[in-house]
Scaffold this motif. Structure first.
Motif, PDB file in Angstrom:
ATOM      1  N   GLU A 148       0.695  -1.177  -0.036  1.00  0.00           N
ATOM      2  CA  GLU A 148      -0.119  -0.036   0.013  1.00  0.00           C
ATOM      3  C   GLU A 148       0.946   1.195  -0.059  1.00  0.00           C
ATOM      4  OE1 GLU A 148      -2.221   2.009  -0.055  1.00  0.00           O
ATOM      5  OE2 GLU A 148      -4.392   1.144   0.072  1.00  0.00           O
ATOM      6  N   HIS A 149       0.193   2.356  -0.188  1.00  0.00           N
ATOM      7  CA  HIS A 149       1.015   3.474   0.230  1.00  0.00           C
ATOM      8  C   HIS A 149       1.430   3.977   1.603  1.00  0.00           C
ATOM      9  CE1 HIS A 149       1.648   7.967   0.110  1.00  0.00           C
ATOM     10  NE2 HIS A 149       1.895   7.821  -1.026  1.00  0.00           N
ATOM     11  N   PRO A 150       2.551   4.397   1.888  1.00  0.00           N
ATOM     12  CA  PRO A 150       2.963   4.519   3.318  1.00  0.00           C
ATOM     13  C   PRO A 150       1.961   5.433   4.211  1.00  0.00           C
ATOM     14  CG  PRO A 150       4.798   4.934   1.849  1.00  0.00           C
ATOM     15  CD  PRO A 150       3.608   4.917   0.916  1.00  0.00           C
ATOM     16  N   LEU A 151       1.421   6.485   3.595  1.00  0.00           N
ATOM     17  CA  LEU A 151       0.326   7.095   4.218  1.00  0.00           C
ATOM     18  C   LEU A 151      -0.863   6.178   4.478  1.00  0.00           C
ATOM     19  CD1 LEU A 151       0.450  10.568   2.667  1.00  0.00           C
ATOM     20  CD2 LEU A 151       1.525   9.899   4.666  1.00  0.00           C
ATOM     21  N   THR A 152      -1.390   5.414   3.841  1.00  0.00           N
ATOM     22  CA  THR A 152      -2.512   4.589   4.200  1.00  0.00           C
ATOM     23  C   THR A 152      -2.288   3.478   5.209  1.00  0.00           C
ATOM     24  OG1 THR A 152      -3.394   5.015   1.893  1.00  0.00           O
ATOM     25  CG2 THR A 152      -4.226   3.254   3.059  1.00  0.00           C
ATOM     26  N   TYR A 153      -0.920   2.844   4.979  1.00  0.00           N
ATOM     27  CA  TYR A 153      -0.530   1.918   5.845  1.00  0.00           C
ATOM     28  C   TYR A 153      -0.215   2.500   7.191  1.00  0.00           C
ATOM     29  CZ  TYR A 153       2.440  -1.790   8.091  1.00  0.00           C
ATOM     30  OH  TYR A 153       2.807  -2.826   8.599  1.00  0.00           O
ATOM     31  N   GLU A 154       0.045   3.828   7.437  1.00  0.00           N
ATOM     32  CA  GLU A 154       0.112   4.424   8.825  1.00  0.00           C
ATOM     33  C   GLU A 154      -1.212   4.322   9.367  1.00  0.00           C
ATOM     34  OE1 GLU A 154       2.522   5.270  10.722  1.00  0.00           O
ATOM     35  OE2 GLU A 154       3.805   4.292   9.191  1.00  0.00           O
ATOM     36  N   ALA A 155      -2.190   4.742   8.644  1.00  0.00           N
ATOM     37  CA  ALA A 155      -3.721   4.575   8.895  1.00  0.00           C
ATOM     38  C   ALA A 155      -4.025   3.333   9.611  1.00  0.00           C
ATOM     39  CB  ALA A 155      -4.702   5.069   7.852  1.00  0.00           C
ATOM     40  N   PHE A 156      -3.571   1.964   8.762  1.00  0.00           N
ATOM     41  CA  PHE A 156      -4.039   0.885   9.105  1.00  0.00           C
ATOM     42  C   PHE A 156      -3.320   0.689  10.605  1.00  0.00           C
ATOM     43  CE2 PHE A 156      -4.028  -1.040   4.745  1.00  0.00           C
ATOM     44  CZ  PHE A 156      -5.116  -0.200   4.287  1.00  0.00           C
ATOM     45  N   LYS A 157      -2.107   0.962  10.920  1.00  0.00           N
ATOM     46  CA  LYS A 157      -1.266   0.943  11.932  1.00  0.00           C
ATOM     47  C   LYS A 157      -2.420   1.469  13.133  1.00  0.00           C
ATOM     48  CE  LYS A 157       2.906   1.504  10.898  1.00  0.00           C
ATOM     49  NZ  LYS A 157       4.445   1.437  11.168  1.00  0.00           N
ATOM     50  N   SER A 158      -2.466   2.556  13.069  1.00  0.00           N
ATOM     51  CA  SER A 158      -2.977   3.553  13.767  1.00  0.00           C
ATOM     52  C   SER A 158      -4.349   2.879  14.355  1.00  0.00           C
ATOM     53  CB  SER A 158      -3.456   4.977  13.438  1.00  0.00           C
ATOM     54  OG  SER A 158      -2.369   5.506  13.138  1.00  0.00           O
ATOM     55  N   SER A 159      -5.046   2.290  13.587  1.00  0.00           N
ATOM     56  CA  SER A 159      -6.433   1.650  13.901  1.00  0.00           C
ATOM     57  C   SER A 159      -6.099   0.283  14.604  1.00  0.00           C
ATOM     58  CB  SER A 159      -7.108   1.347  12.741  1.00  0.00           C
ATOM     59  OG  SER A 159      -7.702   2.531  11.981  1.00  0.00           O
ATOM     60  N   LEU A 160      -4.881  -0.487  14.261  1.00  0.00           N
ATOM     61  CA  LEU A 160      -4.664  -1.530  14.806  1.00  0.00           C
ATOM     62  C   LEU A 160      -4.198  -1.314  16.210  1.00  0.00           C
ATOM     63  CD1 LEU A 160      -2.887  -3.533  11.761  1.00  0.00           C
ATOM     64  CD2 LEU A 160      -4.922  -4.108  12.939  1.00  0.00           C
ATOM     65  N   THR A 161      -3.513  -0.274  16.475  1.00  0.00           N
ATOM     66  CA  THR A 161      -2.886   0.121  17.752  1.00  0.00           C
ATOM     67  C   THR A 161      -4.096   0.268  18.758  1.00  0.00           C
ATOM     68  OG1 THR A 161      -1.103   1.139  16.799  1.00  0.00           O
ATOM     69  CG2 THR A 161      -1.585   1.534  18.852  1.00  0.00           C
ATOM     70  N   VAL A 162      -4.949   1.061  18.185  1.00  0.00           N
ATOM     71  CA  VAL A 162      -6.222   1.161  19.142  1.00  0.00           C
ATOM     72  C   VAL A 162      -6.965   0.027  19.339  1.00  0.00           C
ATOM     73  CG1 VAL A 162      -8.611   2.558  18.867  1.00  0.00           C
ATOM     74  CG2 VAL A 162      -6.902   3.353  17.940  1.00  0.00           C
ATOM     75  N   LYS A 163      -6.816  -0.974  18.625  1.00  0.00           N
ATOM     76  CA  LYS A 163      -7.538  -2.441  19.010  1.00  0.00           C
ATOM     77  C   LYS A 163      -6.589  -3.042  19.768  1.00  0.00           C
ATOM     78  CE  LYS A 163     -10.049  -3.143  14.598  1.00  0.00           C
ATOM     79  NZ  LYS A 163     -11.354  -3.683  15.155  1.00  0.00           N
ATOM     80  N   GLY A 164      -5.483  -2.547  20.289  1.00  0.00           N
ATOM     81  CA  GLY A 164      -4.569  -3.360  21.497  1.00  0.00           C
ATOM     82  C   GLY A 164      -3.361  -3.945  20.847  1.00  0.00           C
ATOM     83  N   PHE A 165      -3.063  -3.939  19.353  1.00  0.00           N
ATOM     84  CA  PHE A 165      -1.982  -4.646  19.044  1.00  0.00           C
ATOM     85  C   PHE A 165      -0.569  -3.963  19.365  1.00  0.00           C
ATOM     86  CE2 PHE A 165      -5.324  -6.197  16.250  1.00  0.00           C
ATOM     87  CZ  PHE A 165      -4.927  -7.631  16.307  1.00  0.00           C
ATOM     88  N   SER A 166       0.299  -4.670  19.964  1.00  0.00           N
ATOM     89  CA  SER A 166       1.542  -3.925  20.117  1.00  0.00           C
ATOM     90  C   SER A 166       2.562  -3.873  19.005  1.00  0.00           C
ATOM     91  CB  SER A 166       2.220  -5.059  21.224  1.00  0.00           C
ATOM     92  OG  SER A 166       2.671  -6.454  20.479  1.00  0.00           O
ATOM     93  N   GLN A 167       3.531  -2.969  19.371  1.00  0.00           N
ATOM     94  CA  GLN A 167       4.445  -2.624  18.445  1.00  0.00           C
ATOM     95  C   GLN A 167       5.137  -4.031  17.775  1.00  0.00           C
ATOM     96  OE1 GLN A 167       4.757   0.238  16.812  1.00  0.00           O
ATOM     97  NE2 GLN A 167       6.025  -0.569  15.282  1.00  0.00           N
ATOM     98  N   GLU A 168       5.273  -4.749  18.800  1.00  0.00           N
ATOM     99  CA  GLU A 168       6.039  -6.076  18.360  1.00  0.00           C
ATOM    100  C   GLU A 168       5.110  -7.012  17.278  1.00  0.00           C
ATOM    101  OE1 GLU A 168       8.099 -10.005  20.526  1.00  0.00           O
ATOM    102  OE2 GLU A 168       6.956  -8.495  21.646  1.00  0.00           O
ATOM    103  N   GLN A 169       3.994  -6.969  17.521  1.00  0.00           N
ATOM    104  CA  GLN A 169       2.958  -7.660  16.849  1.00  0.00           C
ATOM    105  C   GLN A 169       2.821  -6.949  15.266  1.00  0.00           C
ATOM    106  OE1 GLN A 169      -0.394  -7.338  19.518  1.00  0.00           O
ATOM    107  NE2 GLN A 169      -0.372  -9.654  19.260  1.00  0.00           N
ATOM    108  N   LEU A 170       2.919  -5.611  15.153  1.00  0.00           N
ATOM    109  CA  LEU A 170       2.610  -4.576  14.107  1.00  0.00           C
ATOM    110  C   LEU A 170       3.988  -5.042  13.330  1.00  0.00           C
ATOM    111  CD1 LEU A 170       1.172  -1.469  15.112  1.00  0.00           C
ATOM    112  CD2 LEU A 170       0.061  -3.468  14.098  1.00  0.00           C
ATOM    113  N   ASP A 171       5.207  -5.435  13.939  1.00  0.00           N
ATOM    114  CA  ASP A 171       6.543  -5.435  13.267  1.00  0.00           C
ATOM    115  C   ASP A 171       6.629  -6.771  12.509  1.00  0.00           C
ATOM    116  OD1 ASP A 171       7.477  -2.977  14.100  1.00  0.00           O
ATOM    117  OD2 ASP A 171       8.496  -3.768  16.023  1.00  0.00           O
ATOM    118  N   THR A 172       5.714  -7.704  12.732  1.00  0.00           N
ATOM    119  CA  THR A 172       5.671  -8.827  12.224  1.00  0.00           C
ATOM    120  C   THR A 172       4.922  -8.701  10.764  1.00  0.00           C
ATOM    121  OG1 THR A 172       3.248  -9.695  12.849  1.00  0.00           O
ATOM    122  CG2 THR A 172       5.399 -10.208  14.190  1.00  0.00           C
TER     123      THR A 172
END
Length: 565
Positions: free
Chosen positions: A58-82
């Motif tokens: 995806e485009h980096p800006l859109t991917y940042e929106a994905f990660k922000s929503s995933l963080t709100v759902k409680g996923f850790s940075q370690e999980q996002l790094d996978t």
């Protein structure tokens, strides 16, 4: 899940409440950016919770929106790094060429780490291409077919995302041929155009995560909803036709025909179109029923408010299957080209006005010169100073005005209605014989090589006028003698006439002006003769090509549609 082996288990959860056959290739055409992000996050959430390998292109800006929503759902940075992420502009190389082998190779490299771990893999890819990408439909079709071949044996869950506003209806349909499943912002359904067997998505509740699985097999509802959802999302008008009756339509069709949607139900397709097109519609729909794919054609239709509109239509077959019954229908795609037609008319009108203005200015200039001379001689006559030799000059100037007027009259005459099948070879031979004596005076030989039975629908007088004009020009271009080669032959459904001289040639700088009024390479020429010839050839659906080399000669090649005996 007790095991994550992506080869052993044929069914894996797509989201928390839906599962699909592994090895699934999904087409997602979105229209709402917020719903798009919501669906992507749901897809990624399930993958992270189930321990799947996750790849996002995806485009980096859109991917940042994905990660922000995933963080709100409680996923850790370690999980996002996978999650393996790739910039889609670089991945699809939009600044160069859409290189399919290179894209497939890069994709294989991205998922390889997960495949080595033998776990299910899901990918989410927003497809991009350059602004000036040519042959887009063929390119995307080839790409998605190649992707489908790659995904199925690897047991991937791969979502290919497209912005619905960037694709035409034709490309929408083409994309569905290489994806087992079709997604919109609100629905996931089997693709009706996919050639292989497609299993309907199975819905499951939270307790089914514990092992209790039930499937809802509502074939009729799913298939019916599939095509309804497809045509409803189309920006252009769409009809589903069965036995010349409209069985379904979309919102765009209601807007186009200025009516409510339910007014179409059971309506005969003939009631919407001008009677002049009824036989054409009948013929095209019968051909579609037999499985033919037809090209685009233009028709006129009438809205429910009696407004006449110009439409561009294309039809293709659609087989609806339910309860062991096949129903052959047709999908009719309609596009309003009223605005395009108006612009074309305006352009033609502007062009005609421009030509008329240019012609009027040229006529005024050409006639003013001899009139000025005549006016001067009349003044001399009043003063008693007119000599006898001046009368011959006056006559010459009057003859020039008469020549211009005569050629303009020919130019203004409509194409003669006395059209018949003529032997072009015989007409060219007759003209060559007629002009041979004139050519001999300049030490020129006219050679004529014609094939038999070269037939064209034309007016013989006008066709001879063309030959006389071109051959006379060839004679006048040759001051040192030589040969004029003429020929008539049949080539690939065309009758081709060639007139080639050995004269002084035409410079490249003025080649494009050949056929324009009052432009001539001859000192005494008006240019109207060639313009008349070009006009006649065009009215007979013919073409003229000119090739010339300085001091070597000029070749005029004239082609007309051949008439078969």
């Amino acid at each position: 899940m007790e095991s994550t082996n992506h080869i052993v288990h044929p069914r894996v959860a797509l989201t928390k409440n839906m599962e699909l056959m592994s090895g699934s290739h999904l087409l997602y055409i979105y229209s709402d950016q917020e719903k798009y992000i919501e669906n992507a996050v749901s897809f990624l959430t399930t993958g992270l919770e189930l321990g799947h390998g996750v790849v996002v292109i995806e485009h980096p800006l859109t991917y940042e929106a994905f990660k922000s929503s995933l963080t709100v759902k409680g996923f850790s940075q370690e999980q996002l790094d996978t999650i393996i992420f790739a910039n889609n502009e670089e991945f699809y190389d939009i600044h160069k060429s859409f290189d399919i082998p290179a894209i497939v190779q890069t994709f294989s490299a991205l998922i390889e780490p997960y495949l080595d771990q033998d776990i299910p893999v899901r990918t989410w890819a927003k497809v991009r291409w350059g602004e000036n990408q040519c042959c887009l439909q063929e390119l995307l079709s080839s790409f998605e077919k190649r992707a489908d071949q790659l995904i199925e044996p690897l047991r991937l869950f791969s979502v290919c995302v497209y912005n619905g506003g960037e694709l035409s209806a034709d490309i929408h349909i083409e994309m569905m041929k290489s994806h087992p499943y079709m997604m919109t912002d609100t629905e996931l359904l089997p693709s009706m155009f996919y050639k292989n067997l497609v299993h309907a998505p199975s819905l499951w509740m939270e307790e089914q995560l514990k092992g209790k699985i039930t499937y809802l097999n509502e074939e009729y509802r799913l298939l019916n909803s599939s095509y309804k959802n497809l045509i409803e999302e189309m920006p252009d008008a769409m009809f589903i036709i069965s036995d010349f009756q409209i069985v379904d339509s979309n919102r765009a069709a209601s807007q186009l025909f200025e009516c409510e949607k339910d007014q179409f139900q059971g309506e005969s397709i003939f009631n919407l179109f001008h009677p002049a097109y009824h036989e054409l519609i009948r013929s095209r729909l019968n051909r579609v029923k037999n499985g033919e794919k037809l090209s685009v054609t233009e028709m006129k239709a009438k809205t429910y408010k009696n407004n006449l509109i110009d439409l561009e239509t294309i039809s293709f077959p659609f087989t609806y299957s339910a309860s062991n019954t096949n129903m052959n229908m047709a999908i009719v795609h309609l596009r309003n080209i009223q605005e395009r037609k108006e612009l074309q008319k305006l352009a033609i009108k502007s062009g005609k006005l421009g030509i008329a203005g240019q012609l009027a200015a040229s006529i005024a200039h050409e006639i003013r010169n001899p009139l000025t001379s005549i006016k001067g001689f009349i003044k001399l006559a009043k003063e008693g100073s007119l000599d006898s030799e001046h009368y011959s000059i006056i006559e010459e100037e009057i003859d020039r005005i008469e020549t211009i007027a005569s050629e303009l009259l020919v130019l203004g005459k409509p194409l003669s209605l006395e059209i018949q099948t003529c032997n072009v070879g015989k007409m060219l031979s007759d003209v060559c014989i007629l002009l041979q004596s004139q050519a001999v005076m300049k030490r020129i030989e006219i050679k004529c090589d014609v094939e038999e039975n070269c037939l064209v629908r034309c007016n013989d007088g006008q066709m001879k006028q063309i030959f006389i004009n071109f051959i006379k020009n060839a004679i006048e271009a040759m001051n040192d003698g030589g040969v004029i080669h003429t020929s008539v032959s049949a080539q690939n459904g065309l009758i081709v006439i060639v007139i080639q001289d050995e004269g002084k040639g035409i410079p490249d700088s003025i080649m494009e002006k050949i056929g324009e009024p009052f432009y001539s390479t001859k000192d005494s020429g008006t240019g109207l003769g060639l313009m008349v010839c070009f006009n006649i050839v065009e009215q007979y659906e013919g073409k003229i090509q000119v090739r010339s080399q300085i001091d070597k000669g000029t070749t005029f090649t004239i082609s007309f549609p051949a008439v078969r005996e």
